[in-house]
Design a protein around this motif. Sequence first.
Motif, PDB file in Angstrom:
ATOM      1  N   TYR A 135       0.709  -1.127  -0.175  1.00 25.84           N
ATOM      2  CA  TYR A 135       0.089  -0.016  -0.001  1.00 25.84           C
ATOM      3  C   TYR A 135       0.832   1.191  -0.112  1.00 25.84           C
ATOM      4  O   TYR A 135       0.594   2.303  -0.539  1.00 25.84           O
ATOM      5  N   CYS A 142       1.086   7.000  -6.770  1.00 26.83           N
ATOM      6  CA  CYS A 142       0.084   8.235  -6.941  1.00 26.83           C
ATOM      7  C   CYS A 142       0.619   9.339  -6.742  1.00 26.83           C
ATOM      8  O   CYS A 142       0.494  10.531  -7.626  1.00 26.83           O
ATOM      9  N   THR A 217     -10.805  -1.191  -1.714  1.00 26.08           N
ATOM     10  CA  THR A 217     -11.593  -0.223  -2.298  1.00 26.08           C
ATOM     11  C   THR A 217     -10.624   1.088  -2.186  1.00 26.08           C
ATOM     12  O   THR A 217     -10.350   1.422  -3.340  1.00 26.08           O
ATOM     13  N   LEU A 218     -10.156   1.226  -1.085  1.00 23.05           N
ATOM     14  CA  LEU A 218      -9.400   2.306  -0.636  1.00 23.05           C
ATOM     15  C   LEU A 218      -7.912   2.280  -1.413  1.00 23.05           C
ATOM     16  O   LEU A 218      -7.272   3.191  -1.917  1.00 23.05           O
ATOM     17  N   SER A 219      -7.297   1.007  -1.696  1.00 20.05           N
ATOM     18  CA  SER A 219      -6.078   0.780  -2.092  1.00 20.05           C
ATOM     19  C   SER A 219      -5.860   0.549  -3.764  1.00 20.05           C
ATOM     20  O   SER A 219      -4.894   0.551  -4.101  1.00 20.05           O
ATOM     21  N   LEU A 221      -9.216   1.012  -6.247  1.00 21.25           N
ATOM     22  CA  LEU A 221     -10.400   1.791  -6.966  1.00 21.25           C
ATOM     23  C   LEU A 221      -9.814   3.290  -6.841  1.00 21.25           C
ATOM     24  O   LEU A 221      -9.952   3.892  -8.050  1.00 21.25           O
ATOM     25  N   ILE A 222      -9.802   3.754  -5.772  1.00 20.78           N
ATOM     26  CA  ILE A 222      -9.817   4.996  -5.730  1.00 20.78           C
ATOM     27  C   ILE A 222      -8.285   5.732  -6.246  1.00 20.78           C
ATOM     28  O   ILE A 222      -8.170   6.549  -7.080  1.00 20.78           O
ATOM     29  N   PRO A 223      -7.255   4.906  -5.786  1.00 22.67           N
ATOM     30  CA  PRO A 223      -5.953   5.125  -6.845  1.00 22.67           C
ATOM     31  C   PRO A 223      -5.836   5.149  -7.969  1.00 22.67           C
ATOM     32  O   PRO A 223      -5.206   5.911  -8.646  1.00 22.67           O
ATOM     33  N   SER A 225      -8.630   5.454 -10.012  1.00 21.79           N
ATOM     34  CA  SER A 225      -9.204   6.620 -10.637  1.00 21.79           C
ATOM     35  C   SER A 225      -8.512   7.891 -10.769  1.00 21.79           C
ATOM     36  O   SER A 225      -8.580   8.674 -11.505  1.00 21.79           O
ATOM     37  N   PHE A 226      -7.574   7.945  -9.580  1.00 21.21           N
ATOM     38  CA  PHE A 226      -6.778   9.168  -9.147  1.00 21.21           C
ATOM     39  C   PHE A 226      -5.831   9.081 -10.400  1.00 21.21           C
ATOM     40  O   PHE A 226      -5.514  10.085 -10.985  1.00 21.21           O
ATOM     41  N   CYS A 275     -12.127  -8.438  -4.431  1.00 22.16           N
ATOM     42  CA  CYS A 275     -13.280  -7.851  -4.048  1.00 22.16           C
ATOM     43  C   CYS A 275     -14.378  -8.768  -4.532  1.00 22.16           C
ATOM     44  O   CYS A 275     -15.475  -8.732  -3.811  1.00 22.16           O
TER      45      CYS A 275
END
Length: 372
Positions: A135, A142, A217-219, A221-223, A225-226, A275
């Motif tokens: 992580y 990122c 999800t935090l590690s 999908l969000i990264p 998308s970013f 997931c």
Amino acid sequence: MTGTFELLNFLLCAANTGFQDVMDMTPTPSSGNNNLNDANTCGVDLSQDAIYLPVIYGIFFVIGTPLNLMALFGLYRLIKTENVLPVYVINLLLSDLLQLFTLPLWMDYYSRGHSWRFGSTSCQLLGVSFYVSIYTGIAFMCIIALERYLAISKPLRFQALRKLNFARWIALSIWVVVALPPSIALHTMQPNDNHTLCMERYPSKEGFITYRLITLTLSFLIPLSFILFLHRKTLRSLSAIGALGAEEKHRIRGFLILLVVIFILVLGPYHVTGCVKYIGLLLHGDACEWEKAVFVPYQLGRGLLSLNSLLDPVLYTFLRNDFRAAAGHYLPCLRRMQESVNRSVSHQRTTTKSTSGLVDQPVITINTEPHS
């Protein structure tokens, strides 16, 4: 205490024998049919990855460790410059090394059919180290994408964010923030029960399922998308810059595209199958049947996670011209390789020019005769 002594003895033996004992692919009776594990009440056949994971981890460890160390050696002096990118790259490589150093113990664990023999505390520390390495690596990817975006799209703004001291504080903050959640959740990931499974249970407990869905999800999908958002914005800004040559733009585009591709191909399988696994456990009527169905795909994705340890040094060190030049300066083997390529290219150009001169020589002679 006994587990600690066993762990030390294992590390000493591994260092002396080149991990020959670790690479013994014969699973112990505790995996498969003779299940002696009260944490595997589903009866999942844990011998299915007894060859794949130790072999692939062994390859990653043998190749990735010297590769990352060489990359760090070629980069550390760049910290003295006011370029913040080496700070993030070095921390990315440190996260890879942290993951690599856990691989010999995982090789021992999986080759024995998911049988951990070093005690619960060492298992917790190993699991935390492994997840923190993954992580923090994602976080630094990122940050690197953001730094490239600011350098290309906003070169005159946010100067304070691109200062060396600020980059160091950002790197330290990432390590602290990423390490806190798994450290706090130690008792959830590995309770002090009398079993030999490490960081896993079949079927998974509901609290652990919720925790993993949040972290996955935090590690990912969000990264993702970013990074995709920054990728699009950076490429758009790059096209509008007239000061850069076509070759430089092509190199930067290749760097950004590779960043996205590696993020998806290396991290995607593990996070997607994770997931699917944990959502299925919440929805499927028979949790044990679902655990058996997704065991192999999930473990395959887990093995691919460590591929980052081979790709990160190449992607973030040798793709950039300034980093490649620095690495060639401090690593004679790379410098000789680059000089060999340059001599080959120079020889081809000379040969082409000589051939061209032979063709054009009669014309030149004719044109110069009236002047003699």
